[in-house]
Design an enzyme around this catalytic site. Sequence first.
Site, mmCIF file in Angstrom:
data_model
loop_
_atom_site.group_PDB
_atom_site.id
_atom_site.type_symbol
_atom_site.label_atom_id
_atom_site.label_comp_id
_atom_site.label_asym_id
_atom_site.label_seq_id
_atom_site.Cartn_x
_atom_site.Cartn_y
_atom_site.Cartn_z
ATOM 1 C CD GLU A 277 -2.428 -1.181 2.825
ATOM 2 O OE1 GLU A 277 -2.168 -0.288 3.653
ATOM 3 O OE2 GLU A 277 -3.223 -2.086 3.056
ATOM 4 N NE ARG A 280 6.044 9.555 3.540
ATOM 5 C CZ ARG A 280 5.565 10.447 4.422
ATOM 6 N NH1 ARG A 280 5.728 11.729 4.209
ATOM 7 N NH2 ARG A 280 4.931 10.058 5.506
ATOM 8 C CE1 TYR A 321 2.320 14.292 10.919
ATOM 9 C CE2 TYR A 321 2.673 15.302 8.771
ATOM 10 C CZ TYR A 321 1.876 14.588 9.642
ATOM 11 O OH TYR A 321 0.649 14.171 9.221
ATOM 12 C CB CYS A 346 -3.018 34.742 12.152
ATOM 13 S SG CYS A 346 -4.511 33.773 12.196
ATOM 14 C CD GLU A 347 -2.362 29.015 14.225
ATOM 15 O OE1 GLU A 347 -1.610 28.763 15.182
ATOM 16 O OE2 GLU A 347 -3.605 28.986 14.287
ATOM 17 C CE1 TYR A 375 -0.582 10.600 3.574
ATOM 18 C CE2 TYR A 375 1.763 10.399 3.101
ATOM 19 C CZ TYR A 375 0.530 9.813 3.324
ATOM 20 O OH TYR A 375 0.410 8.450 3.275
HETATM 21 N N1 LLP Z 1 -1.654 2.100 4.436
HETATM 22 C C1 LLP Z 1 -2.199 2.567 5.579
HETATM 23 C C2 LLP Z 1 -3.122 1.729 6.326
HETATM 24 C C3 LLP Z 1 -1.863 3.845 6.030
HETATM 25 O O1 LLP Z 1 -2.391 4.306 7.150
HETATM 26 C C4 LLP Z 1 -0.961 4.644 5.278
HETATM 27 C C5 LLP Z 1 -0.600 5.980 5.726
HETATM 28 C C6 LLP Z 1 -0.433 4.108 4.088
HETATM 29 C C7 LLP Z 1 -0.807 2.832 3.708
HETATM 30 C C8 LLP Z 1 0.500 4.875 3.201
HETATM 31 O O2 LLP Z 1 1.675 5.221 3.843
HETATM 32 P P1 LLP Z 1 2.873 5.881 3.008
HETATM 33 O O3 LLP Z 1 3.353 4.836 2.012
HETATM 34 O O4 LLP Z 1 2.343 7.075 2.313
HETATM 35 O O5 LLP Z 1 3.896 6.225 4.018
HETATM 36 N N2 LLP Z 1 0.424 12.820 6.961
HETATM 37 C C9 LLP Z 1 1.651 12.106 7.272
HETATM 38 C C10 LLP Z 1 1.592 10.675 6.836
HETATM 39 C C11 LLP Z 1 0.447 9.886 7.430
HETATM 40 C C12 LLP Z 1 0.389 8.497 6.904
HETATM 41 C C13 LLP Z 1 -0.884 7.835 7.290
HETATM 42 N N3 LLP Z 1 -1.038 6.515 6.811
HETATM 43 C C14 LLP Z 1 2.823 12.857 6.624
HETATM 44 O O6 LLP Z 1 2.595 13.882 5.992
HETATM 45 O O7 LLP Z 1 3.965 12.445 6.759
#
Ligand code: LLP
Length: 417
Positions: A277, A280, A321, A346-347, A375
């Site tokens: 899955e 990013r 983050y 305004c932060e 994201y």
């Molecule tokens: N599968 C599930 C169940 C997930 O919760 C996520 C991400 C992914 C796959 C995909 O993960 P990736 O390959 O994109 O790392 N907003 C945060 C990242 C939150 C990720 C949430 N879940 C950021 O900007 O770093």
Amino acid sequence: MLDSNYFHYTAKGLNCDDVMLEELGKTFGTPLYVTSSKSIVDSYRAFEKAFETLPHFTCYSVKANFNLSVIRTLADLGCGCDVNSGGELYRAMQAGVAPEKIIFAGVGKKYEEIAYALECGVLMLKAESLSELRAIDRIAGEVGKIASVALRINPNVTAETHPYITTGDSKEKFGIDEAELPEIFALFDQLPNLLLVGLDMHIGSQIFDPEYYVAATEKLLALFNLSKTKGFEIQFLDIGGGFPVTYDPSKPATPIERFAEKLIPMLVPAGVTVIFEPGRCLVANASVLLTKILYKKRNHVGKEFFVVDAGMTELIRPALYQSHHEVQAVSRHKKTVIADVVGPICESSDFFARQREIDAAEEGELLAVMSCGAYAAVMSSNYNGRLRPAEVMVNGSEVKLVRKRETLEQLVQNELF
Ligand code: LLP
């Protein structure tokens, strides 16, 4: 500086593929998300190549970037989707993804969402608690379907990443405690409308060290073996996403091949289809956020600020983050300055970069905030009455508007006196 095949300097400034970002800013205005579709295609192909010797199915995690054109770009290559809500399922379906290529995740699915997923006929729902399994069973009975489910396991592996994006640790809300599994296996007899087809995990995001995957996969495989002794025929082992990208050139991401070479030998003997899955790693470096310098100012301690027309409402990652994003001037300058690049919100946390060396660009010039494909737009908001930006997709010299800029009318359209 992040210079890639997709965002690179020519004598005239920063380009996306064959298109000058300066021109895109003039045509579409700023702030503007600019995405290279070639970058997405190449990232997906590289991912597939790395895992080609493993029977697998890749489901792009649309939460990273749910723009319909982004989803379609990947779906056209045969990629499936991982969705986390009824809204994301709707988006994936609107983008033309076949329901049998969609897997439905989420720690708190509402009844309506479960019913919607079953009606669409998704490949499987990933359940995160016994209560949820019971709910899926009941709803499946009501709509007259047998629900294919996977159990999301919490493998209690604490991957080293930002604490807000680690998910495979027992401190976190995600998944079913591995210790609970034997009990859950025994309960399936009482859940006549469920078919257990998969075991699933997702240990976090932006994980550099493959050993965390190895540790969690060992646990998943042990549970897979247990499931066999209980008579289940699991078809899918879902390893989740979380593979890293380079945001800061001084901290390059571990190449995907390093993950593949550890995981493939572990998973091939299981004789199942492995699901990945990734979010990013397919899209993060495919987009930039283009923003204009509105004002420059210097305070009495000599600190320099570039106030730009995008802010935390378009990219909240630095505020949330403490993430690093490269900020590059669209037109190169010989001189550089040390400055904070800040937005109009305004932060105090509304910044893209602090005390960063940056080209001495002038007011009115454009900056590109790099690595904004994942994201960024999906986490944008209307805070401070901001209008969500337009999004364009570039392929070679072709430019397509793939999301219109929001209007003031849209800002209030759902409100009633
Ligand atoms: N599968 C599930 C169940 C997930 O919760 C996520 C991400 C992914 C796959 C995909 O993960 P990736 O390959 O994109 O790392 N907003 C945060 C990242 C939150 C990720 C949430 N879940 C950021 O900007 O770093």
